[in-house]
Design an enzyme around this catalytic site. Structure first.
Site, PDB file in Angstrom:
ATOM      1  N   GLU A 417      14.807   5.195  34.866  1.00 11.32           N
ATOM      2  CA  GLU A 417      15.211   3.932  35.488  1.00 11.32           C
ATOM      3  C   GLU A 417      16.654   3.956  35.981  1.00 11.32           C
ATOM      4  O   GLU A 417      17.474   3.134  35.570  1.00 11.32           O
ATOM      5  CB  GLU A 417      15.010   2.775  34.504  1.00 11.32           C
ATOM      6  CG  GLU A 417      13.543   2.474  34.206  1.00 11.32           C
ATOM      7  CD  GLU A 417      12.827   1.735  35.316  1.00 11.32           C
ATOM      8  OE1 GLU A 417      13.393   1.622  36.429  1.00 11.32           O
ATOM      9  OE2 GLU A 417      11.690   1.291  35.083  1.00 11.32           O
ATOM     10  N   GLU A 496       5.177   6.333  30.977  1.00  5.93           N
ATOM     11  CA  GLU A 496       5.090   5.230  30.029  1.00  5.93           C
ATOM     12  C   GLU A 496       3.821   4.464  30.364  1.00  5.93           C
ATOM     13  O   GLU A 496       3.527   4.211  31.529  1.00  5.93           O
ATOM     14  CB  GLU A 496       6.290   4.272  30.154  1.00  5.93           C
ATOM     15  CG  GLU A 496       7.604   4.909  29.752  1.00  5.93           C
ATOM     16  CD  GLU A 496       8.817   4.007  29.975  1.00  5.93           C
ATOM     17  OE1 GLU A 496       8.665   2.773  29.987  1.00  5.93           O
ATOM     18  OE2 GLU A 496       9.911   4.562  30.142  1.00  5.93           O
TER      19      GLU A 496
HETATM   20  C1  IPT Z   1      10.523   0.551  30.863  1.00  2.00           C
HETATM   21  C2  IPT Z   1      11.647   1.396  30.354  1.00  2.00           C
HETATM   22  O1  IPT Z   1      11.654   2.648  30.971  1.00  2.00           O
HETATM   23  C3  IPT Z   1      11.607   1.595  28.885  1.00  2.00           C
HETATM   24  O2  IPT Z   1      12.831   2.133  28.484  1.00  2.00           O
HETATM   25  C4  IPT Z   1      11.327   0.310  28.189  1.00  2.00           C
HETATM   26  O3  IPT Z   1      12.360  -0.580  28.447  1.00  2.00           O
HETATM   27  C5  IPT Z   1      10.064  -0.274  28.700  1.00  2.00           C
HETATM   28  O4  IPT Z   1      10.164  -0.500  30.059  1.00  2.00           O
HETATM   29  C6  IPT Z   1       9.723  -1.603  28.078  1.00  2.00           C
HETATM   30  O5  IPT Z   1       9.761  -1.627  26.715  1.00  2.00           O
HETATM   31  S1  IPT Z   1      11.075  -0.093  32.384  1.00  2.00           S
HETATM   32  C7  IPT Z   1      10.174  -1.503  32.809  1.00  2.00           C
HETATM   33  C8  IPT Z   1      10.793  -2.104  34.048  1.00  2.00           C
HETATM   34  C9  IPT Z   1       8.765  -1.238  33.100  1.00  2.00           C
END
Ligand code: IPT
Length: 985
Positions: A417, A496
């Site tokens: 990010e 993720e």
């Molecule tokens: C995403 C992040 O990469 C991760 O660090 C964490 O914050 C997660 O979200 C949520 O828990 S970024 C998000 C804009 C999808």
């Protein structure tokens, strides 16, 4: 170096090098240091002088975070996700900048006099630090989770020395370290003094490969002429090579090696010895490559069953504890996790030794995130600003150089990010030039300009499938048609997905199914492995796990940091059990008298597994044995005959097959269950004959029908204890996903973009239903009541008809639930509640035949199996850091409630006309009470147990950061029947 310097440091040794196990002398400077915290960065630097008197300072352990020491006297942790806890004013930070000064003495060992150099190494300091030895400044550095070394030869001397370090919490580097986690300043990793011998080996890189049974080694040895001859030995393979000069060092092959993989992490001890130093590397032979849209290791496609792993501990923060880390990784293995993304920075270097040894595919991520610039439309984002280029390059060099020897590291990730820009492209170019053996990942490169794999986070199932499919002309997110083609030509992974916040995530199995259907899809990494709760206590001494806001932060993101598959206290959540079941590496398919056993692993065969079976009649063991399964190679199947199964005449008959470890491993004992399947082998059973109904009894001013006593048509006692109910319950304490507002409504029409389900439920008053009794009717052998249930200021309602009757000696309750027209939202549940006040003792445990042993919901049912289970009421719910819906057991057949070891009430759940069975929840609190509590300690003391029987529950989804509940698991208001037969024990 000033706090607003974008340069990565001054005086630190370049180039960075591997974190090596060497026999060169070293001296750990971990332990107590003197410490002083100042509120600003502008304190005098006199503390660095040799003669400075630090008698008035505190002691602090190194490694540690100062905010976690000193009982609040050293400030408090701050949690933010995306937000910067300081003004967005790059590269500047406020004058209010907590600054920690550290001092300690050390005695330089006498035999270090011969050393060519003395190097002072810091493995992790947050965020910017400067270092002095005996009053002489050695330099300064930023890059909190990276190693920085300083040559302190000119300033050290025999005998006593003093080292002073100044650490600023905030610096220009903080703009690059905006990861979703606690801000935890201090020297939090090891400090080591290293003697570099004359003729030492500065660095070693054993690039290894594997092809067709042969290992390949391409050694890169960084050493001066005095180091030679250098010998490389792999005793186990009979390798013993000596090179007289650097120019003689050449690649070589080794026949008959076993490859390294996450499944069979075969390591070979290698020593590299010069005239003065011997280095040990545990090498694994494996070749990583991308062929078309496939990501392959040793020629075979990898499917990541991964987790995002942060370094976090309730007491230590990011301070590494090897024993805890090893246990955590062993837990991952026990739950079928095969991959780790080191979100969002390199972990303690030892973690990768553990990953090599236990076996994980690792995506090693650089310490980089600038997410807070999102708020200003990415204006001024360092990722595209030449002033920051050197800082970016320094970070990726330190990342790759430190960890380059690890076979577990199969992908380099530039960060997380950080928008996009030429500095990221430059990082990627540097990696490509330096390491041909591993691809580059960065999710933010949406159009695929400088990365080798295609990656997305929280993609919906629909999007994921569109990425996996060929022939679909749809362009991909943020891509033109041509860019889409480019991205489709790459292997895809979800860096993720399945946000594991609170109760959830749902629909894990759907993602897994896609990875098996479309070879371009290589699985992904659940967000995230652990909750980041911090140990805290209330003023009255009650311990709890703190989240954002609990330390009085002005800007924070509440409990968004509690989104792990494992709770802060190491307890696996039901979500982790679900994940284990979904990704289990063996698939079973029943077919008449046979079962097909399919090995879904990357490369390992099934020789490490045994296949044990058991038959249960209504949850009671009837027979068991072991299946004779031949060794099945990865990707292959074998068909095996099933044992002859005797079905019970008046009980359900279930066959369970478990694949278990045949022998202990480094991460689990023999017998550890790896995969499970169940098959229903029941024969149709006759409907029980209709039994004659008996009538009412008078007792003590109440009217009794079997074990139920009523006053004025209302239940007052059940099985001899005070009781109330049934009362319609449509509300559940909103989960974090129910509170989610994401626009990813997937294929469901049930949600409103940007508005949470929980908000709609509160708007409609599902949490505050009122009742108006329409009628009470007593016949000779039954009681029938009709209620109209509705919320204040609402015209929609639910009609609830309850009929109590005596069937033989069993009390039957039939509840018909019928919504009025006009309901617009989904409902959290359709259920009834019974209140069971404590009396002499509380109702404190349940035993049931149905799905268990853990909770389950419509889109999270894979870990649940049919069986007979029992649990204390306290163990029926999950201790989420923010209390919310928990504890629903689906597929209920039979339930027995007990108090202090004595069975009280037996309830049989009768399937409805469509064969659907209810679920139950036994809790010490109502959903309304739970919904009001921000932490477990806010729950009121309870004097009642509540039994909920739900005809249906809404799914879980993962809308706290991702898609909503799928349409098929969304609970639309509908008419339902609940039928229970009760008897006293
Ligand atoms: C995403 C992040 O990469 C991760 O660090 C964490 O914050 C997660 O979200 C949520 O828990 S970024 C998000 C804009 C999808």
């Amino acid at each position: 170096m000033s706090v607003s310097d974008t340069a990565p440091g001054r005086g630190a040794l370049r180039p960075a090098r591997s974190w090596l196990h060497s026999d060169a002398p070293r001296l750990s400077l971990n332990g107590p240091w003197r410490f002083r915290l100042s509120p600003t960065a502008s304190v005098a630097e006199d503390f660095a002088a040799e003669g400075f008197d630090d008698a008035a300072w505190d002691d602090i352990p190194v490694p540690s975070h100062w905010v976690l020491h000193g009982d609040g006297a050293h400030g408090r942790p701050i949690y933010t996700n995306v937000q910067y806890p300081f003004p967005i004013d790059p590269p500047h930070v406020p004058d209010e900048n907590p600054t920690g000064d550290y001092r300690r003495h050390f005695v330089l060992p006498a035999d270090w006099a011969d050393a060519e150099r003395v190097v002072l190494r810091f493995d992790g300091v947050e965020s910017l630090f400067r270092v002095w030895v005996n009053g002489v400044e050695a330099g300064g550095a930023a890059g909190s989770r990276l190693t920085h070394e300083f040559d302190v030869t000119p300033s050290v001397r025999p005998g006593d020395n003093v080292v002073a370090v100044r650490v600023h919490q905030w610096s220009a580097a903080s703009y690059l370290e905006d990861q979703d986690q606690w801000w935890l300043p201090g020297i939090f990793r090891d400090v080591t003094l290293v003697a570099r011998p004359v003729g030492g080996v500065e660095d070693v890189w054993l690039r290894t490969g594997f092809d067709d049974g042969r290992g390949h080694v391409e050694p890169e040895i960084t050493a001066g002429a005095a180091a030679f001859p250098v010998t490389l030995r792999i005793p186990e393979l009979g390798v013993d090579r000596t090179w007289d000069t650097a120019a003689d060092v050449v690649p070589f092959d080794v026949p008959d090696v076993e490859p390294w993989s996450a499944e069979r992490p075969r390591l070979y001890d290698v020593t590299v010895s010069s005239t003065a130093e011997s280095i040990t590397v545990r090498a694994g032979f494996r070749t990583v490559e991308i062929r078309g849209d496939r990501f392959l290791v040793n020629g075979r496609r990898v499917v990541f069953h991964g987790v995002n792993r942060h370094e976090t501990h309730p007491d230590r923060g990011r301070v590494f504890d090897e024993e805890h880390a090893r246990e955590d990784l062993a837990r991952m293995k026990r739950f079928n996790v095969n991959a780790i993304r080191t979100s969002h920075y390199p972990p303690h270097p030892r973690l990768l030794d553990l990953a090599d040894e236990l076996g994980f595919w690792v995506v090693l991520e650089c310490d980089l995130e600038t997410h807070g610039f999102d708020k200003v439309g990415w204006a001024g984002n360092p990722s595209d600003d030449p002033d920051w280029r050197e800082a970016y390059l320094d970070r990726i060099r330190r990342t790759v150089e430190r960890d380059k020897n690890h076979p577990s590291v199969v992908i380099w990730s530039l960060g997380n990010e950080a928008g996009t820009g030429s500095n990221l492209a430059a990082m990627s170019a540097w990696v490509h030039a330096r390491d041909r053996g591993r691809p580059v990942h960065y999710e933010g490169d949406h159009t695929g300009e400088y990365t080798d794999v295609y990656s997305r986070m929280y993609a919906t199932l629909g999007e994921t499938e569109r990425i996996g499919t060929d022939g679909d002309r749809t362009t991909l997110m943020n891509c033109t048609p041509a860019q889409s083609v480019r991205q489709r030509g790459k292997p895809f992974l979800l860096c993720e997905y399945a946000h594991a916040m609170g109760n959830g995530p749902g629909a894990l199995d759907r993602y897994e199914a896609l990875a098996h259907r479309y070879p371009r899809l290589h699985g992904g990494f659940v967000w995230e492995w652990r909750d980041h709760g911090m140990s805290a206590t209330t003023p009255d001494g009650t311990p709890y796990y703190a989240y954002g806001g609990d330390f009085g932060e002005t800007v924070h993101d509440a409990n968004f940091v509690m989104d792990g598959l494992v709770l802060s206290n190491d307890v696996p959540t039901p979500g982790l059990h679900e994940y284990k079941a979904v990704v289990q590496p063996v698939r079973f398919t029943f077919d008449a008298g046979e079962v097909a056993v399919t090995n879904l692993r990357h490369c390992a065969d099934t020789s490490d597994l045994r296949f044990v079976w058991r038959v249960e009649h209504d949850g009671t063991l009837a027979a068991s044995g072991e299946l004779e399964v031949p060794v099945v190679a990865a990707g292959e199947s074998a068909r095996v005959p099933l044992p002859r199964i005797q079905a019970a005449r008046d009980a359900e008959t279930w066959l369970t097959v478990d694949a278990v470890l045949a022998a202990p491993t480094a991460w689990a004992p023999a017998g550890q269950v790896i995969a499970t399947v169940q098959a229903d082998r029941s024969t149709p059973r006759p409907e029980p004959a209709v039994r004659h109904r008996t009538g009412w009894r008078h007792s003590d001013g109440t009217l009794a029908l079997g074990i139920a006593e009523f006053a004025g048509g209302t239940l007052v006692r059940l099985a001899g204890r005070a009781a109330a109910g049934p009362r319609l319950e449509l509300f559940r304490a909103p989960t974090d996903n129910d509170e989610g507002t994401s626009d990813d409504l997937e294929d469901s029409d049930a949600g409103v973009p940007g508005v949470s389900h929980a908000a709609l439920w509160r708007r409609d008053g599902l949490d505050r239903l009122t009742t108006r009794r329409l009628s009470v009717e007593r016949t000779a052998d039954a009681l029938r009541t009709i209620d109209r249930v509705a919320a204040a200021n609402s015209a929609t309602s639910v009609t609830v008809e309850s009929v109590w009757s005596l069937e033989g000696d069993e009390l039957e309750l039939r509840v018909e639930i019928a919504p009025s027209s006009g309901w617009t939202t989904v409902w959290p549940r359709i259920g009834i509640r019974f209140d069971l006040p404590d009396g002499a003792a509380p109702v404190d445990s349940a035993a049931w035949f149905g799905l268990g042993p853990l909770e389950s919901y419509p889109d999270s049912l894979r870990a649940a199996r049919i069986g007979h289970f029992s649990r204390a009421v306290s163990d029926l719910s999950v201790d989420h850091a923010r209390p919310q819906e928990t504890g629903h057991r689906s597929g209920l057949r039979r339930l027995t409630l007990a108090s202090t070891g004595t069975d009280l009430l037996r309830i049989v759940a009768v399937a409805d006309g469509q064969g659907r069975r209810p679920g139950f929840t036994l809790s010490r609190h109502t959903p309304q009470q739970i919904a009001r509590a921000g932490h477990p300690f806010e729950l009121p003391a309870s004097t009642t147990s509540y039994l909920f029987v739900d005809a249906a529950q809404h799914g879980l989804g993962s809308r706290s950061c991702g898609p909503d509940v799928l349409a098929e698991f969304a609970l639309r208001p509908e008419a339902r029947t609940i039928r229970l037969r009760m008897s006293a024990c």
